[in-house]
Scaffold this motif. Structure first.
Motif, PDB file in Angstrom:
ATOM      1  N   VAL A  75    -110.795   9.406 -31.451  1.00 13.21           N
ATOM      2  CA  VAL A  75    -111.596   8.181 -31.307  1.00 13.21           C
ATOM      3  C   VAL A  75    -110.828   7.154 -30.484  1.00 13.21           C
ATOM      4  CG1 VAL A  75    -112.413   6.161 -32.603  1.00 13.21           C
ATOM      5  CG2 VAL A  75    -113.046   8.472 -33.352  1.00 13.21           C
ATOM      6  N   LYS A  76    -109.542   7.017 -30.787  1.00 14.98           N
ATOM      7  CA  LYS A  76    -108.727   6.017 -30.071  1.00 14.98           C
ATOM      8  C   LYS A  76    -108.521   6.445 -28.617  1.00 14.98           C
ATOM      9  CE  LYS A  76    -106.454   4.164 -34.107  1.00 14.98           C
ATOM     10  NZ  LYS A  76    -106.124   5.118 -35.159  1.00 14.98           N
ATOM     11  N   LYS A  77    -108.214   7.729 -28.425  1.00 16.11           N
ATOM     12  CA  LYS A  77    -107.927   8.239 -27.087  1.00 16.11           C
ATOM     13  C   LYS A  77    -109.139   8.044 -26.166  1.00 16.11           C
ATOM     14  CE  LYS A  77    -106.800  12.503 -24.652  1.00 16.11           C
ATOM     15  NZ  LYS A  77    -106.774  13.952 -24.782  1.00 16.11           N
ATOM     16  N   TYR A  78    -110.309   8.309 -26.718  1.00 17.03           N
ATOM     17  CA  TYR A  78    -111.521   8.211 -25.892  1.00 17.03           C
ATOM     18  C   TYR A  78    -112.172   6.832 -25.981  1.00 17.03           C
ATOM     19  CZ  TYR A  78    -111.497  13.208 -24.861  1.00 17.03           C
ATOM     20  OH  TYR A  78    -111.171  14.456 -24.395  1.00 17.03           O
ATOM     21  N   LYS A  79    -111.498   5.890 -26.651  1.00 17.35           N
ATOM     22  CA  LYS A  79    -112.040   4.547 -26.834  1.00 17.35           C
ATOM     23  C   LYS A  79    -113.496   4.611 -27.307  1.00 17.35           C
ATOM     24  CE  LYS A  79    -109.086   2.136 -23.529  1.00 17.35           C
ATOM     25  NZ  LYS A  79    -108.235   3.283 -23.093  1.00 17.35           N
ATOM     26  N   ALA A  80    -113.719   5.440 -28.332  1.00 24.30           N
ATOM     27  CA  ALA A  80    -115.084   5.661 -28.809  1.00 24.30           C
ATOM     28  C   ALA A  80    -115.571   4.473 -29.626  1.00 24.30           C
ATOM     29  CB  ALA A  80    -115.140   6.934 -29.640  1.00 24.30           C
ATOM     30  N   ASP A  81    -116.867   4.199 -29.521  1.00 25.86           N
ATOM     31  CA  ASP A  81    -117.491   3.110 -30.275  1.00 25.86           C
ATOM     32  C   ASP A  81    -118.166   3.617 -31.537  1.00 25.86           C
ATOM     33  OD1 ASP A  81    -117.068   1.042 -28.203  1.00 25.86           O
ATOM     34  OD2 ASP A  81    -118.417   2.325 -27.033  1.00 25.86           O
ATOM     35  N   ALA A  82    -118.351   4.948 -31.630  1.00 25.82           N
ATOM     36  CA  ALA A  82    -119.061   5.488 -32.800  1.00 25.82           C
ATOM     37  C   ALA A  82    -118.762   6.976 -32.945  1.00 25.82           C
ATOM     38  CB  ALA A  82    -120.567   5.283 -32.656  1.00 25.82           C
ATOM     39  N   LEU A  83    -119.019   7.476 -34.163  1.00 26.36           N
ATOM     40  CA  LEU A  83    -118.850   8.909 -34.439  1.00 26.36           C
ATOM     41  C   LEU A  83    -120.150   9.449 -35.025  1.00 26.36           C
ATOM     42  CD1 LEU A  83    -116.819  11.409 -34.868  1.00 26.36           C
ATOM     43  CD2 LEU A  83    -116.769  10.623 -37.245  1.00 26.36           C
ATOM     44  N   VAL A  84    -120.534  10.629 -34.517  1.00 26.06           N
ATOM     45  CA  VAL A  84    -121.676  11.332 -35.094  1.00 26.06           C
ATOM     46  C   VAL A  84    -121.188  12.683 -35.581  1.00 26.06           C
ATOM     47  CG1 VAL A  84    -123.878  12.459 -34.529  1.00 26.06           C
ATOM     48  CG2 VAL A  84    -123.418  10.153 -33.713  1.00 26.06           C
ATOM     49  N   ALA A  85    -121.710  13.158 -36.714  1.00 22.99           N
ATOM     50  CA  ALA A  85    -121.334  14.488 -37.197  1.00 22.99           C
ATOM     51  C   ALA A  85    -122.594  15.241 -37.609  1.00 22.99           C
ATOM     52  CB  ALA A  85    -120.375  14.365 -38.379  1.00 22.99           C
ATOM     53  N   GLY A  86    -122.584  16.548 -37.360  1.00 27.14           N
ATOM     54  CA  GLY A  86    -123.710  17.375 -37.761  1.00 27.14           C
ATOM     55  C   GLY A  86    -124.837  17.369 -36.767  1.00 27.14           C
ATOM     56  N   PRO A  87    -126.077  17.609 -37.192  1.00 22.46           N
ATOM     57  CA  PRO A  87    -126.569  17.752 -38.575  1.00 22.46           C
ATOM     58  C   PRO A  87    -126.014  18.980 -39.300  1.00 22.46           C
ATOM     59  CG  PRO A  87    -128.380  17.625 -36.983  1.00 22.46           C
ATOM     60  CD  PRO A  87    -127.129  17.782 -36.206  1.00 22.46           C
ATOM     61  N   ALA A  88    -125.816  18.817 -40.602  1.00 18.53           N
ATOM     62  CA  ALA A  88    -125.267  19.905 -41.401  1.00 18.53           C
ATOM     63  C   ALA A  88    -126.354  20.689 -42.132  1.00 18.53           C
ATOM     64  CB  ALA A  88    -124.268  19.332 -42.412  1.00 18.53           C
ATOM     65  N   PHE A  89    -127.598  20.184 -42.090  1.00 17.86           N
ATOM     66  CA  PHE A  89    -128.715  20.843 -42.796  1.00 17.86           C
ATOM     67  C   PHE A  89    -128.320  21.131 -44.244  1.00 17.86           C
ATOM     68  CE2 PHE A  89    -128.975  21.732 -38.234  1.00 17.86           C
ATOM     69  CZ  PHE A  89    -130.086  20.973 -37.965  1.00 17.86           C
ATOM     70  N   ASN A  90    -128.522  22.373 -44.720  1.00 11.93           N
ATOM     71  CA  ASN A  90    -128.155  22.616 -46.130  1.00 11.93           C
ATOM     72  C   ASN A  90    -126.871  23.416 -46.264  1.00 11.93           C
ATOM     73  OD1 ASN A  90    -128.511  22.220 -48.829  1.00 11.93           O
ATOM     74  ND2 ASN A  90    -129.742  24.071 -49.141  1.00 11.93           N
ATOM     75  N   ALA A  91    -126.036  23.393 -45.230  1.00 15.62           N
ATOM     76  CA  ALA A  91    -124.748  24.099 -45.320  1.00 15.62           C
ATOM     77  C   ALA A  91    -123.777  23.218 -46.093  1.00 15.62           C
ATOM     78  CB  ALA A  91    -124.223  24.379 -43.921  1.00 15.62           C
ATOM     79  N   THR A 100    -116.959  13.842 -45.072  1.00 17.86           N
ATOM     80  CA  THR A 100    -115.573  13.379 -45.212  1.00 17.86           C
ATOM     81  C   THR A 100    -115.065  12.793 -43.901  1.00 17.86           C
ATOM     82  OG1 THR A 100    -113.383  13.937 -46.023  1.00 17.86           O
ATOM     83  CG2 THR A 100    -114.469  15.643 -44.793  1.00 17.86           C
ATOM     84  N   VAL A 101    -115.430  13.414 -42.784  1.00 17.72           N
ATOM     85  CA  VAL A 101    -114.965  12.905 -41.491  1.00 17.72           C
ATOM     86  C   VAL A 101    -115.599  11.539 -41.205  1.00 17.72           C
ATOM     87  CG1 VAL A 101    -115.103  13.302 -39.000  1.00 17.72           C
ATOM     88  CG2 VAL A 101    -114.373  15.152 -40.515  1.00 17.72           C
ATOM     89  N   CYS A 102    -116.901  11.411 -41.433  1.00 15.19           N
ATOM     90  CA  CYS A 102    -117.574  10.131 -41.174  1.00 15.19           C
ATOM     91  C   CYS A 102    -117.023   9.016 -42.059  1.00 15.19           C
ATOM     92  CB  CYS A 102    -119.082  10.266 -41.414  1.00 15.19           C
ATOM     93  SG  CYS A 102    -119.935  11.097 -40.062  1.00 15.19           S
ATOM     94  N   ALA A 103    -116.892   9.315 -43.353  1.00 14.05           N
ATOM     95  CA  ALA A 103    -116.414   8.278 -44.266  1.00 14.05           C
ATOM     96  C   ALA A 103    -114.998   7.853 -43.900  1.00 14.05           C
ATOM     97  CB  ALA A 103    -116.481   8.777 -45.707  1.00 14.05           C
ATOM     98  N   ALA A 104    -114.147   8.827 -43.583  1.00 14.29           N
ATOM     99  CA  ALA A 104    -112.751   8.513 -43.264  1.00 14.29           C
ATOM    100  C   ALA A 104    -112.655   7.703 -41.972  1.00 14.29           C
ATOM    101  CB  ALA A 104    -111.938   9.805 -43.143  1.00 14.29           C
ATOM    102  N   ILE A 105    -113.438   8.078 -40.965  1.00  9.94           N
ATOM    103  CA  ILE A 105    -113.351   7.384 -39.676  1.00  9.94           C
ATOM    104  C   ILE A 105    -113.955   5.976 -39.782  1.00  9.94           C
ATOM    105  CG2 ILE A 105    -114.164   7.425 -37.271  1.00  9.94           C
ATOM    106  CD1 ILE A 105    -111.800   9.360 -38.075  1.00  9.94           C
ATOM    107  N   GLY A 106    -115.049   5.860 -40.533  1.00 12.57           N
ATOM    108  CA  GLY A 106    -115.642   4.541 -40.736  1.00 12.57           C
ATOM    109  C   GLY A 106    -114.623   3.583 -41.329  1.00 12.57           C
ATOM    110  N   GLU A 107    -113.856   4.104 -42.292  1.00 18.86           N
ATOM    111  CA  GLU A 107    -112.882   3.250 -42.963  1.00 18.86           C
ATOM    112  C   GLU A 107    -111.657   3.000 -42.074  1.00 18.86           C
ATOM    113  OE1 GLU A 107    -112.298   4.358 -47.051  1.00 18.86           O
ATOM    114  OE2 GLU A 107    -110.379   3.305 -47.100  1.00 18.86           O
ATOM    115  N   GLY A 110    -113.180   1.565 -38.397  1.00 24.29           N
ATOM    116  CA  GLY A 110    -114.140   0.464 -38.449  1.00 24.29           C
ATOM    117  C   GLY A 110    -115.277   0.608 -37.451  1.00 24.29           C
ATOM    118  N   ILE A 111    -115.613   1.845 -37.097  1.00 23.52           N
ATOM    119  CA  ILE A 111    -116.738   2.047 -36.170  1.00 23.52           C
ATOM    120  C   ILE A 111    -117.906   2.667 -36.928  1.00 23.52           C
ATOM    121  CG2 ILE A 111    -115.277   2.291 -34.108  1.00 23.52           C
ATOM    122  CD1 ILE A 111    -115.677   5.348 -34.351  1.00 23.52           C
TER     123      ILE A 111
END
Lengths: 348, 428
Positions: A75-91, A100-107, A110-111
Motif C-alpha cells: 500500500v505504501k509503495k504504490y501510494k494506494a488510497d484504498a484496498l479491495v479484497a475478494g469477492p470471497a463468496f462462500n469460501a 483479516t487483510v482489510c481489517a488490518a490495513i484499515g487500522e 487508515g485507508i
C-alpha cells in the motif's frame, strides 16, 4: 488524478491453482489480475487498480500478520488510497483472508477497505466491524453483481461522502456506531417515537438493544455420587493430530471424542487446537484444560457416579456467538439423551 | 398549578456600575456580584468573566450551568431548599434571563468537570456555546473539605443566577409562556380519547459527588415521587453532580427540561400529559428494584398508557433504565427510552451495560467515546491543565500548541440524555 487501489485475491482467482495451491505465498503483480480487471473497469477511471496481490488462502490464514504486513508495505509503495479484497463468496478461508487483510490495513494504514462475501461466510461475523463487506452470492456466479457494488461503495468512501444506512448503501451492517446530527433535538424525537408506538405505527429505534442470551441455571445436583458428569471445553483439547481439523481460531466445528478407559491426558495422546493462547502448558498436559485425571480420581473415590465416556471440544477463539449457540444446543441435546446429569465447562 | 415564565432575552453581557438589563444587554456590577458571593466564608476568591457565542474562548473545568431566574409572584423563591425556602414552587410568575447562563468553574472538587468552547468544532456539541455566559472562577479556602467545596460551588452558582435575575426583574419580558398543571381529578377527566402519558425522570443519585437535589433533599434518600413540571421550571431539581460532563444533567437543563417542553407541545392535541415522576439511580440492587417498582407503580396509579423515560449518566444507571423499562412495559405502559452510548472510540463495542428486549424504542444522544480535536483558543477561562484529568480526556490530551484531543464525554452537555441536543447516532 485517479485514486489508486490495491486488490487482494486468492490463488484460485489469481490463476495459480486450486486447493492444492492454497499454501501459495503472497506475490504482488503490477496492474490488474483476475477480478481486478473487472473492478478496474467498474471504477470507470475515477480510480485505478495499480497492483494485485495474489495469496494462497491457507498461507494467509496461517500467516495473517505476515501477509498483512506485506499488504501494508505494498500500500505504501504504490501510494494506494484504498484496498479491495475478494469477492470471497462462500469460501470460508478466502473470506477469513479478505476480512483479516482489510481489517488490518484499515487500522494500520487508515485507508478505506472493501470486500464482498456470502452473508453466511464466517469471515462476515468476524470482520464486519473492521471493514465494509458487500453481500455476495455463494459462488463466483455472483461476480458480475458484486464487483459494481464494491466499486460504487469504494468510490463513495474515497470521495469521503457521508454514508447512509447499511440497507441504503448495500453493505452488511458493521455494528459500528457513528454520531450524527438529526433535524430535531432528542426530546422531540422521543415524543415523536412515543406517538408512533402508541398508535401502533411502525417506528425506528435509534439503537437496537443488544440481546443477551440468559440461561437459567438448573437446580444443584442432590446426589453427586450417582451422577454422570460430562466434560465440554472451548479450550481446544483434541486427540493428538487434531483429527477433525478444528480451526485454531474462528472454529467452524466441534469434535466428539471417546475417553472410555482414558485416565490421564498426556503429551503423546492429546493436544490443544486453540490458537489464541500459549499452547505450551496445554500440550504438556491437556488435563490442565480438560481435567480427565481429576474426574477419574473422583470416580474412584465415589464422589461422582461416573465420567461420561464422550467429551466435546471446540475452540472459543474469535468463534462467532451464533456458531457457539448452535453447537451448545446440539451438545446439550446429545448429553441429555445420554442421561448426563451435569457438565463441567472449561474455557481458557 | 399555573406558572408564567416571563422571558427577557439577553443578547450580550458587559460590566457596568449597576446590574440591570438594558436593550437586551445584561449589565453586571462585577464588584457587587463578587462581594455577594464572597459572603460565603468557605470561599477564598471569586473571579467573574464574560463569554459570548463565537468568541475564541475555552471554559474549563465547568461544574454547573444555571439559568438566571427569580420569582415575580406565587410565593417562595426559585431553587427551593437552597435559595428559596422549602415551600412549594411552580406557581405564579417567574422571571427568566433567557440566553444568559451562569457557569461555575475554577479549581474544583473532582476531575470530572466539563469543557465549553465558545467557537470552533467543539462549540457544536455544547448547549452553552450559544448562550452568553457569566463565568465564575471559584477558589474555596484551603481548609475546606472536598464535599464542602462542592456544596459551596453548587450554592454560589445558584446564588449568582438568582441575583442577576432579581436585579433585572423590573425589565419587561419579551414574551410570557403559560404552563398549567391541573389537579389530578381534572387532569384525568380532561381530553377524553387522548392517551395519558407520563414522564419518568431519572436523577443521578449514586452518591460520592454523584448527587441531585430535590427541594434541597438528597435524591438518593427519596422514594420516587410525583412533581409538577412547573416546579421543575422553578428549580426544584438542581445538580450536585461531578460526573462525566457530557451526560450529567446540569441545573440549566433541569430548569429547561426539553422532554417536559416536548410533552407540553403535544398536550391536549395528541396526548394527555398527566404527570412527571421523579426517580433515582442508587447503587444497591435493592434500591434499584424498589425505586423502579415504585416509579412504575406511580405511573400505573396515574393510569397512563405510555411514558418517556430519561436516564442520567451511564454504566451502572443503565440497570435502572432497563428495570424501569421492563417493569413499565410489563405493566402495559409503552416506553420510549432516552440514553446515550459508550460504544468505544471506534464505535464497535456494545453501547449499554444492560439491555432488555422490551426496549424497542430508544432515542440516543450519541456515542460519548467518540473523540474530537479542540483547537487552541485565544483565551482560556479556568484551568486548561485539567484536560489531562477530566473524564474523557487522557494523558497528553493537552498539546503544546494549546489544542486538545478529548472524547465528547469531556464536553459539557454533549450527549445530554434529556434530549437537549440534535446529536444522535446510527449504525453503519
Amino acid at each position: 488524478m485517479a485514486y489508486r487501489v490495491i486488490h487482494y485475491i486468492n490463488q484460485f482467482f489469481g490463476g495459480v491453482g486450486g486447493e492444492e495451491m492454497a499454501d501459495h505465498k503472497p506475490e504482488v503483480r503490477v496492474g490488474q489480475a483476475g477480478p481486478a480487471m473487472a473492478l478496474h473497469a467498474a471504477l470507470k477511471g475515477e480510480a485505478e487498480v495499480v497492483a494485485t496481490i495474489v495469496c494462497g488462502d491457507n498461507y494467509c490464514v496461517a500467516n495473517q500478520k505476515e501477509v498483512a504486513a506485506l499488504v501494508a508495505t505494498t500500500v505504501k509503495k504504490y501510494k494506494a488510497d484504498a484496498l479491495v479484497a475478494g469477492p470471497a463468496f462462500n469460501a470460508g478461508r478466502y473470506g477469513m483472508a479478505c476480512g483479516t487483510v482489510c481489517a488490518a490495513i484499515g487500522e494500520a494504514c487508515g485507508i478505506p477497505t472493501v470486500t464482498a462475501m456470502f452473508p453466511e461466510n464466517p469471515g462476515v461475523e468476524l470482520y464486519k466491524a473492521g471493514t465494509y463487506i458487500i453481500p455476495a452470492a455463494d459462488s463466483a456466479r455472483g461476480m458480475g453483481q458484486a464487483i459494481p457494488a464494491m466499486a460504487a461503495l469504494l468510490l463513495k468512501l474515497l470521495r469521503k461522502e457521508a454514508l447512509q444506512s447499511p440497507e441504503a448503501e448495500g453493505y452488511i451492517e458493521r455494528g459500528v456506531r457513528v454520531n450524527m446530527f438529526y433535524e430535531k433535538p432528542g426530546a422531540e424525537r422521543a415524543v415523536d417515537m412515543l406517538l408512533l408506538k402508541l398508535a401502533g405505527k411502525p417506528f425506528t429505534t435509534e439503537y437496537k438493544m443488544p440481546v443477551f442470551d440468559r440461561v437459567t441455571p438448573r437446580p444443584g445436583i442432590t446426589n453427586m455420587a450417582g451422577a454422570t458428569i460430562a466434560l465440554v471445553t472451548s479450550g481446544g483439547i483434541v486427540p493428538k493430530g487434531n483429527p477433525d481439523h478444528i480451526a485454531a481460531s474462528s472454529a467452524r466445528s466441534y469434535g466428539e471424542y471417546d475417553i472410555a478407559g482414558v485416565n490421564d491426558l498426556t503429551d503423546t495422546t492429546y493436544q490443544t487446537a486453540h490458537g489464541g493462547y500459549d499452547q505450551t502448558f496445554a500440550n504438556q498436559d491437556a488435563d490442565r484444560v480438560l481435567p480427565v485425571d481429576v474426574l477419574r480420581d473422583l470416580e474412584r473415590e465415589k464422589k461422582i457416579g461416573k465420567l461420561h465416556h464422550l467429551f466435546y471440544s471446540t475452540v472459543g477463539n474469535g468463534t462467532a456467538v451464533a456458531s457457539a449457540k448452535k453447537w451448545g444446543e446440539e451438545i446439550g441435546q446429545k448429553l441429555k439423551e445420554a442421561n448426563v446429569q451435569a457438565v463441567i465447562l472449561t474455557s481458557t | 398549578m399555573k406558572l408564567e415564565l416571563h422571558k427577557a432575552p439577553v443578547r450580550s453581557l458587559r460590566f457596568g456600575p449597576q446590574t440591570t438589563l438594558e436593550n437586551d444587554v445584561l449589565v453586571i456590577n462585577q464588584q457587587e456580584l463578587q462581594a455577594l458571593l464572597l459572603e460565603d466564608p468557605r470561599l477564598a476568591a471569586v473571579t467573574v468573566d464574560l463569554a459570548h457565542p463565537g468568541e475564541s474562548i475555552r471554559i474549563m473545568p465547568v461544574k454547573d450551568a444555571v439559568e438566571p431566574r427569580c420569582k415575580l409572584s406565587g410565593g417562595n423563591e426559585v431553587f427551593p431548599g437552597f435559595i428559596g425556602g422549602v415551600e412549594t414552587v411552580g406557581q405564579g410568575a417567574t422571571f427568566v434571563l433567557e440566553g444568559a447562563t451562569v457557569l461555575t468553574t475554577g479549581r474544583l472538587v473532582a476531575p470530572q468537570e466539563g469543557i465549553v468552547d465558545m467557537s470552533g468544532p467543539g462549540a457544536a456539541y455544547t448547549p452553552f456555546s450559544s448562550t452568553c455566559n457569566i463565568v465564575l472562577g471559584l477558589t474555596p479556602r484551603e481548609d475546606v473539605t472536598l464535599h464542602e467545596a462542592e456544596a459551596t460551588c453548587r450554592m454560589v452558582g445558584l446564588k449568582a443566577a438568582h441575583y442577576l435575575a432579581c436585579r433585572c426583574k423590573a425589565a419587561k419580558a419579551a414574551r410570557v409562556e403559560h404552563y398549567a398543571f391541573p389537579p389530578l381529578a381534572e387532569a384525568m377527566a380532561a381530553h377524553p380519547g387522548l392517551p395519558k402519558v407520563a414522564y419518568i425522570y431519572m436523577l443521578q443519585s449514586q452518591g460520592l459527588l454523584h448527587d441531585t437535589w430535590v427541594y434541597g433533599v438528597d435524591a438518593k434518600k427519596t422514594l420516587p415521587t410525583l412533581i409538577s413540571p412547573t416546579e421543575i421550571m422553578d428549580g426544584a431539581v438542581i445538580s450536585g453532580n461531578c460526573v462525566s460532563a457530557c451526560d450529567k444533567n446540569n441545573t440549566y437543563v433541569h430548569q429547561n427540561n426539553p422532554i417536559i417542553k416536548a410533552l407540553y407541545a403535544r398536550h391536549g392535541k395528541e396526548i394527555n400529559f398527566v404527570g412527571v415522576i421523579l426517580t433515582n439511580e442508587n447503587v444497591t440492587l435493592a434500591d434499584k428494584q424498589r425505586s423502579s417498582s415504585y416509579a412504575v407503580k406511580l405511573a400505573s396509579m396515574l393510569g397512563v398508557t405510555a411514558a418517556v423515560i430519561s436516564e442520567e449518566g451511564f454504566g451502572n444507571p443503565d440497570a435502572d433504565l432497563v428495570l424501569n423499562c421492563v417493569k413499565a412495559e410489563s405493566a402495559g405502559i409503552k416506553t420510549v427510552l432516552v440514553t446515550d452510548e459508550y460504544a468505544g472510540a471506534n464505535g464497535a463495542s456494545q453501547s449499554l451495560a444492560d439491555s432488555c428486549p422490551e426496549g424497542t424504542a430508544v432515542v440516543t444522544a450519541g456515542n460519548a467515546n467518540a473523540t474530537i480535536v479542540l483547537p487552541p483558543m485565544a483565551k482560556v477561562l479556568g484551568d486548561p491543565a485539567q484536560a489531562d484529568v477530566i473524564a474523557g480526556g487522557f494523558f497528553g490530551s493537552l498539546r503544546a500548541d494549546g489544542s486538545m484531543e478529548v472524547e465528547l464525554q469531556a464536553i459539557l452537555g454533549a450527549t445530554n440524555e434529556l434530549g437537549f441536543n440534535k446529536i444522535g447516532a446510527y449504525t453503519i
